[in-house]
Design a protein around this motif. Sequence first.
Motif, PDB file in Angstrom:
ATOM      1  N   ARG B  77     -25.992  -2.994  13.390  1.00  0.00           N
ATOM      2  CA  ARG B  77     -25.202  -4.069  12.783  1.00  0.00           C
ATOM      3  C   ARG B  77     -23.759  -3.598  12.569  1.00  0.00           C
ATOM      4  NH1 ARG B  77     -29.081  -6.395  13.995  1.00  0.00           N
ATOM      5  NH2 ARG B  77     -30.312  -7.968  12.882  1.00  0.00           N
ATOM      6  N   GLY B  78     -23.135  -3.110  13.645  1.00  0.00           N
ATOM      7  CA  GLY B  78     -21.722  -2.752  13.566  1.00  0.00           C
ATOM      8  C   GLY B  78     -21.453  -1.303  13.901  1.00  0.00           C
ATOM      9  N   GLY B  79     -22.354  -0.412  13.549  1.00  0.00           N
ATOM     10  CA  GLY B  79     -22.164   1.011  13.827  1.00  0.00           C
ATOM     11  C   GLY B  79     -22.710   1.844  12.687  1.00  0.00           C
ATOM     12  N   GLY B  80     -23.317   2.972  13.033  1.00  0.00           N
ATOM     13  CA  GLY B  80     -23.887   3.850  12.013  1.00  0.00           C
ATOM     14  C   GLY B  80     -22.837   4.272  10.993  1.00  0.00           C
ATOM     15  N   ILE B  81     -23.275   4.546   9.769  1.00  0.00           N
ATOM     16  CA  ILE B  81     -22.341   4.971   8.716  1.00  0.00           C
ATOM     17  C   ILE B  81     -21.658   6.273   9.138  1.00  0.00           C
ATOM     18  CG2 ILE B  81     -22.186   5.746   6.302  1.00  0.00           C
ATOM     19  CD1 ILE B  81     -22.874   2.798   6.510  1.00  0.00           C
ATOM     20  N   GLU B  82     -20.349   6.362   8.890  1.00  0.00           N
ATOM     21  CA  GLU B  82     -19.573   7.568   9.216  1.00  0.00           C
ATOM     22  C   GLU B  82     -19.842   8.629   8.158  1.00  0.00           C
ATOM     23  OE1 GLU B  82     -17.655   8.129  11.775  1.00  0.00           O
ATOM     24  OE2 GLU B  82     -17.375   6.131  12.663  1.00  0.00           O
ATOM     25  N   LEU B  83     -21.064   9.106   8.134  1.00  0.00           N
ATOM     26  CA  LEU B  83     -21.456   9.985   7.049  1.00  0.00           C
ATOM     27  C   LEU B  83     -20.677  11.301   7.077  1.00  0.00           C
ATOM     28  CD1 LEU B  83     -23.428   9.333   4.805  1.00  0.00           C
ATOM     29  CD2 LEU B  83     -25.083  10.807   5.876  1.00  0.00           C
ATOM     30  N   ALA B  84     -20.411  11.817   8.276  1.00  0.00           N
ATOM     31  CA  ALA B  84     -19.694  13.089   8.374  1.00  0.00           C
ATOM     32  C   ALA B  84     -18.321  12.979   7.712  1.00  0.00           C
ATOM     33  CB  ALA B  84     -19.559  13.501   9.835  1.00  0.00           C
ATOM     34  N   SER B  85     -17.616  11.882   7.989  1.00  0.00           N
ATOM     35  CA  SER B  85     -16.288  11.710   7.392  1.00  0.00           C
ATOM     36  C   SER B  85     -16.373  11.496   5.890  1.00  0.00           C
ATOM     37  CB  SER B  85     -15.573  10.521   8.031  1.00  0.00           C
ATOM     38  OG  SER B  85     -15.469  10.744   9.413  1.00  0.00           O
ATOM     39  N   LEU B  86     -17.443  10.810   5.462  1.00  0.00           N
ATOM     40  CA  LEU B  86     -17.621  10.586   4.025  1.00  0.00           C
ATOM     41  C   LEU B  86     -17.933  11.905   3.308  1.00  0.00           C
ATOM     42  CD1 LEU B  86     -19.637   7.225   3.987  1.00  0.00           C
ATOM     43  CD2 LEU B  86     -17.232   7.575   3.349  1.00  0.00           C
ATOM     44  N   GLU B  87     -18.720  12.756   3.969  1.00  0.00           N
ATOM     45  CA  GLU B  87     -19.036  14.060   3.371  1.00  0.00           C
ATOM     46  C   GLU B  87     -17.756  14.878   3.211  1.00  0.00           C
ATOM     47  OE1 GLU B  87     -21.961  15.847   5.949  1.00  0.00           O
ATOM     48  OE2 GLU B  87     -23.455  14.328   5.441  1.00  0.00           O
ATOM     49  N   ARG B  88     -16.945  14.807   4.242  1.00  0.00           N
ATOM     50  CA  ARG B  88     -15.685  15.535   4.202  1.00  0.00           C
ATOM     51  C   ARG B  88     -14.796  14.994   3.083  1.00  0.00           C
ATOM     52  NH1 ARG B  88     -12.827  18.770   7.524  1.00  0.00           N
ATOM     53  NH2 ARG B  88     -10.595  18.592   7.077  1.00  0.00           N
ATOM     54  N   PHE B  89     -14.793  13.687   2.955  1.00  0.00           N
ATOM     55  CA  PHE B  89     -14.018  13.067   1.884  1.00  0.00           C
ATOM     56  C   PHE B  89     -14.495  13.586   0.523  1.00  0.00           C
ATOM     57  CE2 PHE B  89     -14.210   9.938  -1.498  1.00  0.00           C
ATOM     58  CZ  PHE B  89     -12.867   9.676  -1.710  1.00  0.00           C
TER      59      PHE B  89
END
Lengths: 71, 759
Positions: B77-89
């Motif tokens: 539904r649009g694209g998997g969550i950008e978890l790697a970038s969120l972890e980095r954040f």
Amino acid sequence: MSTLKVLDEDFSSWKCATCNKPLNPSPVELEYLDSRFNVELPACPDCGFVLIPEELALGKMAEVERMLEDK
Amino acid sequence: MDQKNLRDWEARCTQEEPPKCKARCPLHVDGREFCRFLQAGQVDKAWAVLCKTMPFPAVTARICGGDCQNDCLRAQRGGGIELASLERFAAENAKRTPIIRALPPKGRNIAVFGAHLSGLTAAWDLGKKGFTVIVFCENKMQGLGHLPAELVSNEIIEKELAQLGKMNVSFAEHGKPDAQTIMAASKSFDAIFIDPLIFNATQFGLSQVDPATLETSIDFLFASPDVSGKSITELIAVGRKGALSIERKLQNASLTAGRDREAPFETKLFTNISKVATVDPVAVPDGGYSLEQAREEASRCLLCECMECVNNCVYLQEFKSYPKAYARQIYNNASIVMGTRMANTMINSCMLCGLCEQVCPENFAMQDIVLEARQDLVEKGHMPPSAHEFAFRDMDFADSSVCALARHQPGTESSRQFFFPGCQLSASDPGAIERTYAHLCSVLDGGTGLLLRCCGAPADWAGQKDMFGRKMESLKRDWESLGRPQIIAACPSCMESLQKGLPEADVISLWTVLGSELGQLSQHPELELLSLQDPCSARSNHDLMNDVRMLLSGLDITFEEPELSGSQTECCGFGGLLSNANQPLSRKAAEHRAEKLDHDGVTYCAMCRDMLAKAGKRCMHFLDIIFPDGNEDPAGRIAPGYSARRENRVRLKENLLRQTWNEQPEPRHDYESVAVEFTEEARTMMEERRILLSDIQKTLHAVQDSAQVLENTETGHKLIQFRPVTVTYWVEYEMKGGSYLVHRVWSHRMRVLGVGGNS
């Protein structure tokens, strides 16, 4: 077994029509599902007729009934 | 329910299964929990979620490649969550890092050879648990030093290595360890882990290594097969696996037990995304997300959970949990010897409608557990008497001589079939039964008998096996007295009950019969579009539901299927005796269902009709259309109250006896002649408190000549009480022109033993 006081209201407007006596707070024995307790309730001093007021029947008494049913 | 049974049930509810991200992550980082905090802007708490699972989190969170992204349900539904970038954040913006405390040294020494990601992870995990670890390497920056500087600065790396120093871990930088040194170490250390980037098992000359535990043919030496092609998180997971194996080995515990979900696995968690809208990912800027962007991206997380059944059932919602937890509560409830059974209300509030089983991917059938729990409560004498007693009294009344009737068609000696309208249709709309019976007699050959009584469903729903058995025996005697004919049932619950308790009988639905004799039905007035309400007891009766639709179409009635229709229909709130055990919830269920019907409802269950009508929903019964009584607005017909329902049944029998069989009904009870009127308030009370007109008449009749009367000196009202069986009724009234005007009524179950007590 001590007597519980559960009513604050005044029931002096009720009288026993037969004995023509106002009701007095009296210790009354109640029973449900093999449990017994003494509660102070308005009763006729002569014939012992006990009043279970509406708010008691639907309030505290109903609560205790439910509690005993879940025991 | 025994323990094994409980576990089987628990295993079928997937709500507690991990989300896809956590299952797919080699380290099983809880991406859902992480996103939940980020959605709320709680960066420190989100960061703490990562710190709980990741070794050297300040590094790992910055280098994680997001292995989970393709598995994420949001990918559809649009694209998997950008978890790697969120972890980095989170790593860069958290203000507080949870303090990591290692256990005190256990006195066991471990040698780790190599300081790449696997080796450092093994050292981190083992050190944290109190093992004393020496990492032999060329240089402790060996692994982390090669990481791209734009991802991780040296300062961060040094900080994490310093943390390792506080966790029973030290470094011995002696150049590249050779095989000889490693073998020699096995004499002075309790266990050894070899980082696969130094030597994988093959390079080290170990032909046998168990990939699930990293155990080698050399005791206490753990090494990994070739790791080429593995992601960063997978390399970390290799070290973690080795550390866990070493810990178990040194504790003399099983190396393999309970590790089946260590590697990425398929979760059983079902999450319905059919109604989830597509939302594109928030593009990751070069410098990483801002707080706003991070929150927005985290908000795309679906916070995966199942809750399919709960979302579709007001009962399952009411108790704030889900079937897996309910199963345990029910199990615990049954196990209580002394103390309070906390789940009784929950057990008695299920509508037994079976919708949960329909929508559950694992077919979790709450109704089966609940019915068994009720039967258990009954068997052990723990069923709360107040839960179902009113329904039993009603059932017995329907089966008593004033209501029940078993007759052949007038003028005949035998019945090829008989009509079984059911006690609730008799209570709701007795006129419809008279008209239907007359029609059936006129169109069917071979004699059509009539059987008025209850099908016993209330006893079954209440878990009263013996009572249900007795009801069915008595019903069977009636059936046999009429010559075992085919049974034409109007009510889907009756059909269900008869199939359960009288399986040898041929039961057919009234709607099937009417559908096959369509030409015999008269025209009905034109109707607007209606919403079809299937009763829950028809859920698995596909022939019935099909015949009903054929009948409607045959009658040119246009109808729409509401959301949740057919085998997924919702209960009206009557099923399972909910309206007896938990009236407020029953009302909620009726309102919930009513909302789903966009137009006036049409149904083939008398209780659905009346429950929806009571909830304010305009609704017709099929018989309102097929055999109308001339009422101009059948959808607005008021649902009769409890007392009127009884009166309807009695009058039905009386009318039929007089008009169809030409007989005099038996005289009414004496107490019924007590003339009584009610204030509006008293009427409402009677319905809410389930006090019947007959209860009040019996009370007035019983104390008519007795001396037991209280009088209010201010209002002049009289007050009397009567306890026919298990309930005491109080009636407050005044005398008005020779008749009683009732002002208030109430009741209780507790018994007054008398004044005195012992105080």
